[in-house]
Design a protein around this motif. Structure first.
Motif, mmCIF file in Angstrom:
data_model
loop_
_atom_site.group_PDB
_atom_site.id
_atom_site.type_symbol
_atom_site.label_atom_id
_atom_site.label_comp_id
_atom_site.label_asym_id
_atom_site.label_seq_id
_atom_site.Cartn_x
_atom_site.Cartn_y
_atom_site.Cartn_z
ATOM 1 N N VAL A 27 0.842 -1.204 0.000
ATOM 2 C CA VAL A 27 0.000 0.000 0.000
ATOM 3 C C VAL A 27 0.876 1.252 0.000
ATOM 4 N N ILE A 28 1.914 1.236 0.828
ATOM 5 C CA ILE A 28 2.832 2.377 0.904
ATOM 6 C C ILE A 28 3.565 2.559 -0.423
ATOM 7 N N ARG A 29 3.981 1.469 -1.025
ATOM 8 C CA ARG A 29 4.665 1.562 -2.318
ATOM 9 C C ARG A 29 3.754 2.129 -3.398
ATOM 10 N N GLU A 30 2.504 1.687 -3.403
ATOM 11 C CA GLU A 30 1.562 2.179 -4.412
ATOM 12 C C GLU A 30 1.305 3.679 -4.229
ATOM 13 N N ASP A 31 1.166 4.107 -2.985
ATOM 14 C CA ASP A 31 0.991 5.538 -2.732
ATOM 15 C C ASP A 31 2.210 6.325 -3.194
ATOM 16 N N ASP A 32 3.388 5.747 -2.984
ATOM 17 C CA ASP A 32 4.608 6.430 -3.410
ATOM 18 C C ASP A 32 4.689 6.522 -4.931
ATOM 19 N N ASP A 33 4.240 5.491 -5.631
ATOM 20 C CA ASP A 33 4.208 5.555 -7.097
ATOM 21 C C ASP A 33 3.304 6.701 -7.562
ATOM 22 N N SER A 34 2.156 6.837 -6.910
ATOM 23 C CA SER A 34 1.245 7.939 -7.261
ATOM 24 C C SER A 34 1.879 9.287 -6.950
ATOM 25 N N LEU A 35 2.603 9.342 -5.834
ATOM 26 C CA LEU A 35 3.281 10.572 -5.446
ATOM 27 C C LEU A 35 4.353 10.943 -6.465
ATOM 28 N N ASP A 36 5.087 9.956 -6.935
ATOM 29 C CA ASP A 36 6.125 10.203 -7.939
ATOM 30 C C ASP A 36 5.522 10.757 -9.229
ATOM 31 N N GLU A 37 4.371 10.214 -9.624
ATOM 32 C CA GLU A 37 3.710 10.702 -10.837
ATOM 33 C C GLU A 37 3.293 12.163 -10.682
ATOM 34 N N LEU A 38 2.784 12.512 -9.519
ATOM 35 C CA LEU A 38 2.402 13.899 -9.270
ATOM 36 C C LEU A 38 3.625 14.805 -9.262
ATOM 37 N N HIS A 39 4.725 14.322 -8.699
ATOM 38 C CA HIS A 39 5.978 15.083 -8.677
ATOM 39 C C HIS A 39 6.431 15.408 -10.100
ATOM 40 N N VAL A 40 6.366 14.418 -10.977
ATOM 41 C CA VAL A 40 6.736 14.633 -12.380
ATOM 42 C C VAL A 40 5.789 15.636 -13.031
ATOM 43 N N SER A 41 4.512 15.546 -12.696
ATOM 44 C CA SER A 41 3.538 16.451 -13.306
ATOM 45 C C SER A 41 3.787 17.904 -12.899
ATOM 46 N N VAL A 42 4.297 18.107 -11.672
ATOM 47 C CA VAL A 42 4.626 19.465 -11.231
ATOM 48 C C VAL A 42 5.749 20.037 -12.083
ATOM 49 N N PHE A 43 6.778 19.232 -12.330
ATOM 50 C CA PHE A 43 7.886 19.702 -13.160
ATOM 51 C C PHE A 43 7.427 19.962 -14.590
ATOM 52 N N ASP A 44 6.550 19.107 -15.094
ATOM 53 C CA ASP A 44 6.012 19.342 -16.437
ATOM 54 C C ASP A 44 5.272 20.672 -16.493
ATOM 55 N N ALA A 45 4.556 20.979 -15.413
ATOM 56 C CA ALA A 45 3.767 22.220 -15.380
ATOM 57 C C ALA A 45 4.666 23.453 -15.374
ATOM 58 N N VAL A 46 5.683 23.457 -14.514
ATOM 59 C CA VAL A 46 6.521 24.655 -14.402
ATOM 60 C C VAL A 46 7.443 24.822 -15.608
ATOM 61 N N LEU A 47 7.665 23.751 -16.342
ATOM 62 C CA LEU A 47 8.493 23.847 -17.547
ATOM 63 C C LEU A 47 7.668 24.072 -18.809
ATOM 64 N N GLY A 48 6.341 24.044 -18.654
ATOM 65 C CA GLY A 48 5.466 24.202 -19.812
ATOM 66 C C GLY A 48 5.308 25.652 -20.242
ATOM 67 N N GLU A 49 4.831 25.817 -21.434
ATOM 68 C CA GLU A 49 4.681 27.158 -22.012
ATOM 69 C C GLU A 49 3.592 27.976 -21.329
ATOM 70 N N THR A 50 2.659 27.287 -20.682
ATOM 71 C CA THR A 50 1.539 28.006 -20.061
ATOM 72 C C THR A 50 1.842 28.450 -18.625
ATOM 73 N N TRP A 51 3.009 28.095 -18.104
ATOM 74 C CA TRP A 51 3.358 28.477 -16.730
ATOM 75 C C TRP A 51 3.560 29.980 -16.632
ATOM 76 N N LYS A 52 2.837 30.604 -15.722
ATOM 77 C CA LYS A 52 2.871 32.061 -15.582
ATOM 78 C C LYS A 52 3.576 32.508 -14.303
ATOM 79 N N GLY A 53 4.104 31.586 -13.542
ATOM 80 C CA GLY A 53 4.741 31.950 -12.285
ATOM 81 C C GLY A 53 6.083 32.623 -12.482
ATOM 82 N N GLY A 54 6.444 33.471 -11.525
ATOM 83 C CA GLY A 54 7.747 34.110 -11.548
ATOM 84 C C GLY A 54 8.811 33.189 -10.980
ATOM 85 N N ALA A 55 10.004 33.742 -10.816
ATOM 86 C CA ALA A 55 11.123 32.936 -10.329
ATOM 87 C C ALA A 55 10.854 32.385 -8.932
#
Length: 217
Positions: free
Chosen positions: A149-177
């Motif tokens: 159960v802990i491993r499966e939750d961690d896999d989901s957490l890793d996917e979300l972590h990757v999605s955050v990096f995809d978001a901040v590196l994407g063209e639609t990201w409007k955040g500052g430094a």
């Protein structure tokens, strides 16, 4: 002497459960403070972290004394050595909860992340809390079903972590430094918290089965 030794081993387990329980409280409050911009809750997490640190040091001292005076072998030796490593991971998990709380305090009264990523971080926080709760149960009764159960939750957490990096590196990201740095750090803290939980779960599985290869899968 043998009865004293077994009592000391039980004390080691009890202290691990106590530390894990405090870590669960810390990550629960830290993620709530982070997502709700609750500065008083964030400050309480920061103020309480020293308790986790002190308990970890005390446990390490107990384990070292057992090694020196009792000279355990076989499974007893594995228990004591593993306790030292688990203690270190729990202490680090407490630190990561504190880091998440610090981000909430630094950005108060604003929220740390922009609206587009708040749902992602709410889910990351939920997974971290769930892993911490299951880890405490696992340390209490060695219910090995919780390892997966802990491993499966961690896999989901890793996917979300990757999605955050995809978001901040994407063209639609409007955040500052500052926004980018905050989001990146926060995501890393959440992800590393999960990694430590998995590492501890593997050690408990190894202690219960004696099979490190299976625990490392």
């Amino acid at each position: 002497m043998r009865e004293v030794f077994q009592q000391e081993l039980r004390e080691v387990q009890d202290r691990l459960v106590e530390i894990s329980s405090l870590v669960t409280v810390a990550i629960t409050n830290a993620t709530t403070a982070f997502n709700e911009s609750n500065v008083s809750l964030a400050e309480s997490v920061i103020a309480e972290d020293h308790k986790i640190d002190a308990l970890a040091v005390s446990l390490d001292e107990l384990a070292i004394n057992i090694l020196a005076l009792q000279q355990p072998v076989a499974r007893d030796l594995r228990i004591v050595v593993s306790a030292l490593r688990i203690s270190a991971s729990l202490e680090r998990m407490g630190d990561l909860a504190e880091h998440i709380a610090q981000l909430a305090r630094y950005r108060y009264p604003d929220k740390v992340v922009k609206k587009s990523l708040r749902g992602t971080f709410t889910e990351m926080g939920r997974l971290d809390v769930n892993m911490a709760k299951n880890l405490t149960v696992l340390l209490t009764n060695e219910d090995l079903a919780l390892v997966e159960v802990i491993r499966e939750d961690d896999d989901s957490l890793d996917e979300l972590h990757v999605s955050v990096f995809d978001a901040v590196l994407g063209e639609t990201w409007k955040g500052g430094a500052v926004d980018t740095v905050d989001v990146t750090l926060a995501s890393r803290y959440h992800e590393r918290f999960g990694d430590h939980a998995v590492a501890i779960a593997k050690k408990v599985q190894y202690l219960a089965t004696g099979d490190w290869a299976g625990a490392a899968e």
